[in-house]
Design an enzyme around this catalytic site. Structure first.
Site, short mmCIF file in Angstrom:
data_model
loop_
_atom_site.label_atom_id
_atom_site.label_comp_id
_atom_site.label_asym_id
_atom_site.label_seq_id
_atom_site.Cartn_x
_atom_site.Cartn_y
_atom_site.Cartn_z
N CYS A 19 -67.10 -19.05 23.00
CA CYS A 19 -68.53 -18.76 22.87
C CYS A 19 -69.38 -20.01 23.15
O CYS A 19 -69.38 -20.50 24.26
CB CYS A 19 -68.82 -18.14 21.51
SG CYS A 19 -70.40 -17.23 21.49
N HIS A 29 -65.85 -13.27 21.54
CA HIS A 29 -65.16 -13.58 20.28
C HIS A 29 -63.98 -12.64 20.07
O HIS A 29 -63.97 -11.81 19.15
CB HIS A 29 -66.14 -13.44 19.11
CG HIS A 29 -67.09 -14.58 18.96
ND1 HIS A 29 -66.70 -15.81 18.47
CD2 HIS A 29 -68.40 -14.68 19.24
CE1 HIS A 29 -67.75 -16.62 18.45
NE2 HIS A 29 -68.80 -15.96 18.90
N GLU A 55 -61.36 -13.35 18.76
CA GLU A 55 -60.73 -13.66 17.47
C GLU A 55 -61.36 -12.93 16.29
O GLU A 55 -60.82 -12.95 15.17
CB GLU A 55 -60.77 -15.18 17.23
CG GLU A 55 -62.09 -15.74 16.70
CD GLU A 55 -63.18 -15.89 17.74
OE1 GLU A 55 -64.27 -16.37 17.39
OE2 GLU A 55 -62.95 -15.52 18.91
#
EC number: 2.3.1.31
Length: 302
Positions: free
Chosen positions: A142, A235, A237
């Site tokens: 990001c 993102h 994750e």
């Protein structure tokens, strides 16, 4: 194989509950094995949440991984206790003489600032330059990816008319690239940002490949030609509920944040969101650790 983490790191218990093989440093020190040494520069405000998200992914491969967390010396964290940082984190000065097989630089909620106005920008650029000489492969996420694109390739970020917020469909330009091995023709990933980088600038840069993009969310996975840098603008994750928490937080602050797109079932915030990107997240991290870190790093650094 396990991930090696500090003995009393709070994330360890949650990882064990999820049946992820965790080995603390006390036990790891008794084994004669060469683990992969991964450095994580955690710029996110809620550092313990990000620790858990990333450790979960690093622990899902056959490789033994030794993780070191790093924080910025020139920035004081407001959301993580000093005791936690003192016990589990290092600063750049403490590790600058070491070499690492892989490094992750997370995002940070500071997109509204020009890069040079970030109070730790000078320190961050020193770390990124150091990583070029002392890390086999670096993954940035990001804002961290935007920072790398700007610092190394001169590609700036532009403000969006509205927040890029939701779970979007992506394609892969070349499925034979090692990082994308096993990816479906279409896959989804979360985004949460107010700025973007130009896909055309990336395509036209001689040192970059645009591996994945989205019609709605734009450029997503960028790979340097030498394969040392992987830059991810979203993102992967994130947990299932992370975007929901961000949405409710923004609304509580009085921000006119729209409902995350393609996220809540029936676009109803009362419905629990589903994690529809988990399999590709694990696959991406596994491919990175295997092909770009383990297969490329020297057994003994010269």
């Amino acid at each position: 194989m396990p991930i090696n983490i500090p003995t009393h790191l709070p994330a360890a218990e949650k990882l064990r509950e999820e049946k992820i093989f965790v080995m603390d440093t006390d036990r790891a020190d008794t084994q004669d094995i060469r683990p992969l040494n991964i450095l994580i520069l955690n710029l996110m405000p809620e550092k313990e949440r990000t620790e858990l998200q990333l450790l979960r992914l690093l622990g899902n491969t056959p490789l033994q991984v030794d993780v070191t967390f790093m924080t910025m010396a020139t920035h004081e964290s407001k959301n993580t206790s000093k005791s936690h940082l003192d016990e589990f984190y290092v600063t750049f000065e403490e590790i600058r003489g070491r070499r690492f097989d892989g490094m992750i630089i997370t995002g940070a909620p500071i997109e509204h600032l020009p890069f040079e106005e970030v109070n730790y920008w000078e320190e961050l650029t020193r770390i990124m330059d150091w990583s070029d000489r002392n890390v086999t492969s670096t993954m940035t996420i990001c804002w961290g990816a935007q920072a790398a694109l700007y610092h190394f390739y001169g590609i700036g970020k532009q403000p969006l008319h509205e927040k890029c917020f939701g779970v979007f469909r992506h394609t892969v330009s070349d499925p034979t690239v090692k990082l994308a091995r096993g990816f479906s023709d279409l896959f989804v990933a979360p985004h949460s940002r107010y700025t973007e980088v130009s896909a055309d600038e990336i395509r036209n840069h001689p040192d970059l490949d645009l591996l994945s993009e989205s019609e709605e969310a734009g450029a997503f996975i960028v790979l340097s030609k030498d394969e040392k840098r992987i830059m991810i603008t979203g993102h992967l994750e994130y947990d299932a509920g992370t975007l929901a928490e961000e949405y409710r937080r923004d609304r509580a602050k009085g921000l006119d944040t729209a409902i995350p797109k393609h996220y809540f079932p029936q676009d109803d915030p009362e419905n629990d969101p589903l994690n529809t990107w988990r399999s590709h997240t694990f696959l991406l991290f596994s491919n990175w650790l295997n092909y770009y870190v383990y297969q490329e790093t020297p057994y003994v650094w010269a």
